[in-house]
Design a protein around this motif. Structure first.
Motif, mmCIF file in Angstrom:
data_model
loop_
_atom_site.group_PDB
_atom_site.id
_atom_site.type_symbol
_atom_site.label_atom_id
_atom_site.label_comp_id
_atom_site.label_asym_id
_atom_site.label_seq_id
_atom_site.Cartn_x
_atom_site.Cartn_y
_atom_site.Cartn_z
ATOM 1 N N LEU A 51 0.509 6.883 -6.728
ATOM 2 C CA LEU A 51 -0.739 7.499 -7.171
ATOM 3 C C LEU A 51 -0.852 8.944 -6.696
ATOM 4 O O LEU A 51 -1.329 9.821 -7.433
ATOM 5 C CB LEU A 51 -1.930 6.671 -6.697
ATOM 6 N N PHE A 52 -0.409 9.230 -5.481
ATOM 7 C CA PHE A 52 -0.383 10.620 -5.018
ATOM 8 C C PHE A 52 0.502 11.470 -5.927
ATOM 9 O O PHE A 52 0.201 12.636 -6.199
ATOM 10 C CB PHE A 52 0.139 10.696 -3.583
ATOM 11 N N ALA A 53 1.589 10.880 -6.411
ATOM 12 C CA ALA A 53 2.543 11.630 -7.226
ATOM 13 C C ALA A 53 1.951 12.115 -8.545
ATOM 14 O O ALA A 53 2.428 13.097 -9.121
ATOM 15 C CB ALA A 53 3.786 10.781 -7.497
ATOM 16 N N ILE A 54 0.895 11.460 -9.042
ATOM 17 C CA ILE A 54 0.288 11.899 -10.303
ATOM 18 C C ILE A 54 -1.008 12.669 -10.073
ATOM 19 O O ILE A 54 -1.699 13.023 -11.026
ATOM 20 C CB ILE A 54 0.040 10.707 -11.252
ATOM 21 N N GLY A 55 -1.350 12.894 -8.796
ATOM 22 C CA GLY A 55 -2.529 13.697 -8.499
ATOM 23 C C GLY A 55 -3.782 12.934 -8.170
ATOM 24 O O GLY A 55 -4.863 13.529 -8.099
ATOM 25 N N VAL A 56 -3.674 11.631 -7.963
ATOM 26 C CA VAL A 56 -4.825 10.799 -7.596
ATOM 27 C C VAL A 56 -4.837 10.617 -6.080
ATOM 28 O O VAL A 56 -3.784 10.445 -5.453
ATOM 29 C CB VAL A 56 -4.751 9.433 -8.299
ATOM 30 N N ARG A 57 -6.025 10.619 -5.491
ATOM 31 C CA ARG A 57 -6.151 10.376 -4.061
ATOM 32 C C ARG A 57 -6.550 8.923 -3.836
ATOM 33 O O ARG A 57 -7.713 8.552 -4.022
ATOM 34 C CB ARG A 57 -7.195 11.302 -3.441
ATOM 35 N N PRO A 58 -5.620 8.061 -3.422
ATOM 36 C CA PRO A 58 -5.967 6.655 -3.177
ATOM 37 C C PRO A 58 -6.470 6.450 -1.750
ATOM 38 O O PRO A 58 -6.048 7.138 -0.816
ATOM 39 C CB PRO A 58 -4.631 5.934 -3.390
ATOM 40 N N VAL A 59 -7.392 5.525 -1.582
ATOM 41 C CA VAL A 59 -7.926 5.168 -0.275
ATOM 42 C C VAL A 59 -7.858 3.651 -0.143
ATOM 43 O O VAL A 59 -8.371 2.924 -0.999
ATOM 44 C CB VAL A 59 -9.383 5.652 -0.110
ATOM 45 N N ARG A 60 -7.230 3.189 0.926
ATOM 46 C CA ARG A 60 -7.117 1.740 1.127
ATOM 47 C C ARG A 60 -8.370 1.182 1.779
ATOM 48 O O ARG A 60 -8.898 1.763 2.737
ATOM 49 C CB ARG A 60 -5.901 1.420 2.001
ATOM 50 N N VAL A 61 -8.850 0.041 1.267
ATOM 51 C CA VAL A 61 -9.997 -0.659 1.846
ATOM 52 C C VAL A 61 -9.645 -2.139 1.939
ATOM 53 O O VAL A 61 -8.720 -2.618 1.268
ATOM 54 C CB VAL A 61 -11.279 -0.448 1.006
ATOM 55 N N PRO A 62 -10.372 -2.910 2.765
ATOM 56 C CA PRO A 62 -10.090 -4.351 2.869
ATOM 57 C C PRO A 62 -10.391 -5.083 1.561
ATOM 58 O O PRO A 62 -11.139 -4.604 0.713
ATOM 59 C CB PRO A 62 -11.031 -4.821 3.985
ATOM 60 N N TRP A 99 0.825 -1.200 0.000
ATOM 61 C CA TRP A 99 0.000 0.000 0.000
ATOM 62 C C TRP A 99 0.869 1.263 0.000
ATOM 63 O O TRP A 99 0.583 2.233 -0.709
ATOM 64 C CB TRP A 99 -0.921 0.004 1.203
ATOM 65 N N GLY A 100 1.917 1.272 0.801
ATOM 66 C CA GLY A 100 2.771 2.447 0.864
ATOM 67 C C GLY A 100 3.355 2.817 -0.486
ATOM 68 O O GLY A 100 3.382 4.002 -0.868
ATOM 69 N N ARG A 101 3.789 1.806 -1.258
ATOM 70 C CA ARG A 101 4.365 2.071 -2.584
ATOM 71 C C ARG A 101 3.297 2.509 -3.577
ATOM 72 O O ARG A 101 3.502 3.427 -4.368
ATOM 73 C CB ARG A 101 5.095 0.835 -3.103
ATOM 74 N N ILE A 102 2.135 1.842 -3.555
ATOM 75 C CA ILE A 102 1.066 2.195 -4.491
ATOM 76 C C ILE A 102 0.546 3.603 -4.195
ATOM 77 O O ILE A 102 0.358 4.424 -5.108
ATOM 78 C CB ILE A 102 -0.075 1.165 -4.417
ATOM 79 N N ALA A 103 0.300 3.896 -2.907
ATOM 80 C CA ALA A 103 -0.211 5.220 -2.533
ATOM 81 C C ALA A 103 0.765 6.313 -2.929
ATOM 82 O O ALA A 103 0.365 7.369 -3.445
ATOM 83 C CB ALA A 103 -0.494 5.258 -1.034
ATOM 84 N N ARG A 104 2.046 6.090 -2.694
ATOM 85 C CA ARG A 104 3.057 7.088 -3.068
ATOM 86 C C ARG A 104 2.994 7.401 -4.556
ATOM 87 O O ARG A 104 2.987 8.568 -4.966
ATOM 88 C CB ARG A 104 4.448 6.559 -2.703
#
Length: 476
Positions: free
Chosen positions: A360-371, A353-358
């Motif tokens: 996606l945030f870098a291109i301007g997308v707001r990711p939200v983790r869910v189960p 999650w940490g790598r994916i969120a980083r």
């Protein structure tokens, strides 16, 4: 005693007594009539107490199960199996009529068996004699035996629930199950019977407990390891010689589950796919985790090489900028895109999650983790080992919410009357999936085990499967 002390001092368990195995998960149970979603502990116990017509050996290759031999006739449209002199757990002989009835129930559409969609070419399973079974097909399926070797296809009696596998069970008071070799009806009475080293003491437990037990040299193997618990292995100080990673074939990536909002357009889905730094994600886990950018790992039974998605042709140093431009165009009229990502739990899931969120945030997308089981997930992590080597399996499993064109091509591959027709339909489905960006591939599945040096027959393999009767070099 001195020899045993020396063995323990160098970090090895002595090669005496039962093999002690921990499988990550809950308490193992023998497969019931409904084979849906067998857990890793259930699959391992079922493979030990029961078996299908065939089974996997230590290297992931086909070996006899309750069938001692077989032939393929009629241009691949008929498989004929001759049963060995097998016995159920109560000593009753295994007969073709009962096996046929059980196999028919397992492949029925309402059985819940996850392999049923890949067995639709079977038109009949019939008893030819009390010892011979024929499986009739409407279309040739060269990999049929690999499907039949899966624990989901093990033959299990309902009452009492039991099989004719290589072991018999005895439940121990400490939550473990003692597996002892099943009687061999063909064994010479003058030959020595099984030794204590042929027994297996099996338990299902949490990864941290299993790893600790192994590090303290109180067990011989931990199996069923995935990405979720891999960081615990790294932190536990396990000896490198004991860590084994399978070259598992299968899928690991993000499937598009909802084609709405930012994910409604294939070009926007492509922006997410190209923004992810796979090399960094792989290196953060293990150098043995092989990354890829295509759904298919290789051509397999497709008429073409794996289809390359258009985003993969963008030079790596230009991918982030291209993705940022695509997201910026969306934000100009729609605001910040929000994408929910369903990922596995555990420290490995958090690392991913940490790598994916980083990225996606870098291109301007707001990711939200869910189960993983969240109903509102836009992207869902798929991590499955392939039961057999057909491109149709990869495409069907990746198609969670793919286009109608891709879905129709996958169905055409299932119904194709010849292998050539099937190969062409698979190639068309692969191209449609790549163009649709319905699945964001990452890598092969990550599967690990901890293995004591006494288990000399353990072998890494594409099925990531390690039968408990094939762990020691002198095990029958």
């Amino acid at each position: 005693m001195l020899a045993l002390a020396a063995t323990a001092a160098c970090g090895r368990r002595p090669d005496v007594g039962a093999v002690i195995v921990s499988v990550i998960g809950g308490t193992p149970d023998l497969a019931a009539r409904d084979r849906a979603d067998l857990s890793p502990p259930d699959r391992l116990l079922t493979d030990s107490l029961a078996e299908g017509l065939v089974r996997f050996d230590a290297s992931g290759q086909i070996e006899p199960g309750i069938a001692e031999r077989w032939i393929v006739t009629d241009n691949g449209m008929s498989y004929i199996f001759r049963l060995r002199r097998a016995q159920w757990a109560d000593g009753a002989p295994v007969r073709a009529a009962e096996v046929v009835a059980l196999l028919r129930r397992q492949i029925a559409s309402g059985s819940g068996n996850p392999l049923t969609p890949y067995l639709s070419a079977i038109t009949g399973i019939v008893e030819m004699t009390p010892e011979v079974i024929e499986v009739e097909l409407s279309r040739p399926r060269p990999d049929l035996l690999k499907l039949f070797a899966q624990p989901e296809m093990a033959v299990v009696r309902a009452r009492p629930r039991a099989g004719a596998g290589p072991f018999r069970r005895r439940d121990l008071g400490d939550g473990a199950i003692l597996l002892t070799p099943a009687p061999d009806p063909d064994r010479d009475p003058d030959e020595d019977g099984p030794a204590p080293e042929d027994n297996v003491r099996l338990r299902g437990e949490r990864a941290a407990t299993a790893i600790l037990r192994f590090v303290e040299r109180s067990s011989d193997m931990v199996t069923g390891g995935t990405l979720s618990d891999w960081p615990i292995v790294q932190a536990a100080g396990t000896g490198p010689a004991n860590i084994r990673i399978d070259p598992a074939a299968g899928l690991a990536g993000l499937a598009v589950a909802r084609r709405t909002g930012f994910l409604a357009d294939p070009a926007d889905r492509a922006a997410l796919a190209q923004a992810l730094d796979r090399a960094d994600i792989g290196n953060s886990v293990s150098s043995d985790w092989a990354m890829r950018e295509t759904i298919l790992p290789e051509q397999l039974d497709s008429a073409s090489a794996p289809a390359l998605p258009a985003w993969s042709l963008v030079p790596p140093d230009q991918r982030v900028a291209a993705a940022q431009a695509r997201v910026a165009a969306w934000r100009a009229t729609n605001g910040v895109p929000r994408v929910t990502v369903a990922l596995p739990g555990g420290p490995g899931g958090t690392l991913l999650w940490g790598r994916i969120a980083r990225d996606l945030f870098a291109i301007g997308v707001r990711p939200v983790r869910v189960p993983l089981d969240a109903a509102d997930a836009d992207l869902v992590w798929i991590d499955r080992v392939a039961p057999y080597d057909s491109a149709r399996w990869y495409l069907a499993e990746a198609c969670v919410a793919c286009s109608d064109v891709a879905r129709a091509a996958i169905e055409a591959a299932r119904l194709a009357p010849t292998l050539d027709d099937r190969a062409r339909a698979i190639a068309a489905a692969d191209a449609a999936m790549a163009a649709d960006v319905a699945f964001i591939p990452f890598a092969r599945p990550f599967r690990w085990s901890l293995v004591a040096l006494r288990l000399r027959q353990w072998q890494g393999n594409a099925r990531a499967w390690h039968p408990l009767n094939r762990l020691r070099a002198d095990t029958n």
